[in-house]
Design a protein around this motif. Structure first.
Motif, PDB file in Angstrom:
ATOM      1  N   ARG A  23      -7.399  -8.813   0.419  1.00 31.22           N
ATOM      2  CA  ARG A  23      -8.945  -9.397   0.688  1.00 31.22           C
ATOM      3  C   ARG A  23     -10.013  -9.002  -0.043  1.00 31.22           C
ATOM      4  O   ARG A  23     -10.163  -7.851  -0.305  1.00 31.22           O
ATOM      5  CB  ARG A  23      -8.907  -8.998   2.254  1.00 31.22           C
ATOM      6  CG  ARG A  23      -9.699  -9.370   2.858  1.00 31.22           C
ATOM      7  CD  ARG A  23     -10.089  -9.293   4.518  1.00 31.22           C
ATOM      8  NE  ARG A  23     -10.587  -9.615   4.945  1.00 31.22           N
ATOM      9  CZ  ARG A  23     -10.675 -11.067   5.388  1.00 31.22           C
ATOM     10  NH1 ARG A  23      -9.498 -11.529   5.623  1.00 31.22           N
ATOM     11  NH2 ARG A  23     -11.669 -11.762   6.051  1.00 31.22           N
ATOM     12  N   SER A  82     -15.855 -14.013   3.656  1.00 30.05           N
ATOM     13  CA  SER A  82     -14.669 -13.324   3.050  1.00 30.05           C
ATOM     14  C   SER A  82     -13.365 -13.897   3.114  1.00 30.05           C
ATOM     15  O   SER A  82     -13.405 -14.586   4.198  1.00 30.05           O
ATOM     16  CB  SER A  82     -14.491 -11.413   3.054  1.00 30.05           C
ATOM     17  OG  SER A  82     -13.960 -11.696   4.695  1.00 30.05           O
ATOM     18  N   GLN A  84      -9.214 -13.629   1.732  1.00 28.69           N
ATOM     19  CA  GLN A  84      -7.391 -13.340   2.009  1.00 28.69           C
ATOM     20  C   GLN A  84      -6.697 -14.116   1.723  1.00 28.69           C
ATOM     21  O   GLN A  84      -6.616 -15.437   2.319  1.00 28.69           O
ATOM     22  CB  GLN A  84      -7.202 -12.791   3.818  1.00 28.69           C
ATOM     23  CG  GLN A  84      -5.266 -12.442   3.782  1.00 28.69           C
ATOM     24  CD  GLN A  84      -5.199 -11.271   3.417  1.00 28.69           C
ATOM     25  OE1 GLN A  84      -6.187 -10.270   3.670  1.00 28.69           O
ATOM     26  NE2 GLN A  84      -4.633 -11.418   2.007  1.00 28.69           N
ATOM     27  N   LEU A 120      -4.699 -11.842  11.333  1.00 33.39           N
ATOM     28  CA  LEU A 120      -5.260 -11.092  10.263  1.00 33.39           C
ATOM     29  C   LEU A 120      -4.752  -8.883  10.561  1.00 33.39           C
ATOM     30  O   LEU A 120      -5.149  -8.980   9.017  1.00 33.39           O
ATOM     31  CB  LEU A 120      -6.784 -11.058  10.584  1.00 33.39           C
ATOM     32  CG  LEU A 120      -7.539 -12.042  10.097  1.00 33.39           C
ATOM     33  CD1 LEU A 120      -9.109 -11.850   9.810  1.00 33.39           C
ATOM     34  CD2 LEU A 120      -7.046 -13.083   8.465  1.00 33.39           C
ATOM     35  N   THR A 124      -3.228  -7.756   6.750  1.00 25.21           N
ATOM     36  CA  THR A 124      -3.823  -6.548   6.419  1.00 25.21           C
ATOM     37  C   THR A 124      -2.436  -5.389   6.135  1.00 25.21           C
ATOM     38  O   THR A 124      -2.585  -4.878   4.710  1.00 25.21           O
ATOM     39  CB  THR A 124      -4.755  -5.840   7.349  1.00 25.21           C
ATOM     40  OG1 THR A 124      -5.839  -6.568   7.338  1.00 25.21           O
ATOM     41  CG2 THR A 124      -4.717  -4.025   7.190  1.00 25.21           C
ATOM     42  N   ASN A 127      -1.432  -6.404   2.880  1.00 25.74           N
ATOM     43  CA  ASN A 127      -2.186  -5.794   1.534  1.00 25.74           C
ATOM     44  C   ASN A 127      -1.626  -4.337   1.357  1.00 25.74           C
ATOM     45  O   ASN A 127      -1.528  -3.885  -0.203  1.00 25.74           O
ATOM     46  CB  ASN A 127      -3.361  -6.196   1.669  1.00 25.74           C
ATOM     47  CG  ASN A 127      -3.837  -7.107   2.258  1.00 25.74           C
ATOM     48  OD1 ASN A 127      -3.778  -8.433   1.713  1.00 25.74           O
ATOM     49  ND2 ASN A 127      -4.944  -7.207   2.785  1.00 25.74           N
TER      50      ASN A 127
END
Length: 306
Positions: A23, A82, A84, A120, A124, A127
């Motif tokens: 992200r 922003s 992702q 989201l 996360t 990630n």
């Protein structure tokens, strides 16, 4: 990156990208670039404006854009947002439980802008898992991403845009490549050669090799090898079969070929991979999931794809 007068003229070809999720804040690109694999973008806080294969594409706030990154693409603007990102190497995608409709649409050149329910927190976690050293968490993330793509597949509209004659030819090639990939995914434990794979379409073996490489960026022999290694990784982690038996079960004709292919693709021998997978894993045992382009095999490979 160098400046281009148009999107389609000599786009920058980036280095290979592995299975990855991250992200960040997007920056407009001064030129188009391309790389193998499937790219997924989710902007939050504002829209993204792209040129993809010369056509403008707007991705609304909260939507999901999915496209084949081998198409020249350039981010024009993304104010106040922003993003992702998720990148899935094409060979990884083809080696998973097939998502035929999604793959066909993407490799046919479509950019899909979908509106799935966004979680989201899911991204996360990917990630974290894909950037960390533990192979078991990377494998879990890969399984979750595969399931997520199946959910996206269910959101696809039934009707496709009207295709041009050139697009029709492209769709035919994509269909042949997907059929061959699916055949290898289902029959990889058998002794297979290129003629066997080409026969499922059917095409002449040399033409089938050309079609498969043009669409996927890899060869039939390399795809089959990686599909077998992917299954070997699962068996090593989930069963007590000896490494030699695992190689036989997934379709390798000899232990030496299995060990050589496994070490080349994963970076470690089978026994070390099993130990790392069962002890939590380290970066030394982590599989290289990047898409690699290999030169076409010598003529003997067309009759010995194991």
């Amino acid at each position: 990156m160098r400046e281009n007068s148009t999107m389609d003229f000599s786009p920058t070809v980036d280095a290979e990208v592995p299975l990855a999720s991250w992200r960040g804040l997007p920056e407009p690109m001064s030129a188009a670039h391309r790389h193998e694999g499937i790219e997924l973008n989710v902007p939050t806080g504002g829209p993204m404006h792209y040129l993809i294969a010369g056509s403008p594409v707007t991705v609304p706030d909260g939507a999901t854009a999915v496209f084949w990154a081998a198409l020249p693409h350039q981010l024009i603007s993304a104010p106040h947002c922003s993003v992702q990102w998720l990148h899935v190497p094409l060979q990884t995608l083809l080696g998973w439980n097939p998502v035929p409709r999604l793959v066909e649409r993407l490799l046919g050149g479509e950019t899909l802008v979908l509106q799935p329910p966004q979680e989201l927190a899911r991204f996360t976690q990917w990630n974290i898992d894909l950037s960390g050293p533990e192979t078991d968490l990377s494998d879990v993330a890969a399984l979750e991403i595969c399931a997520y793509l199946h959910r996206l597949d269910r959101l696809l509209p039934r009707q496709r845009p009207r295709a041009s004659l050139a697009q029709g030819r492209r769709d035919t090639a994509v269909g042949h490549a997907i059929a061959m990939a699916d055949f290898m995914a289902r029959h990889h434990p058998r002794p297979l050669n290129v003629a066997d794979v080409a026969g499922c379409v059917p095409l002449h073996p040399h033409y089938a090799m050309q079609v498969f490489r043009d669409v996927t960026g890899t060869t039939i022999v390399e795809y089959l090898t990686r599909r077998r290694v992917a299954e070997a990784r699962r068996l090593l982690a989930a069963t007590d079969l000896s490494p030699g038996r695992v190689g036989h079960e997934v379709g390798f004709g000899s232990q030496s070929r299995f060990y050589a292919a496994f070490r080349r693709i994963t970076g470690c021998p089978p026994a070390a991979y099993r130990q790392a997978a069962r002890s939590g894993g380290t970066s030394a045992g982590r599989t290289d999931m990047s898409v690699k382009r290999y030169a076409d095999s010598d003529p003997g490979a067309t009759t010995a794809a194991d």
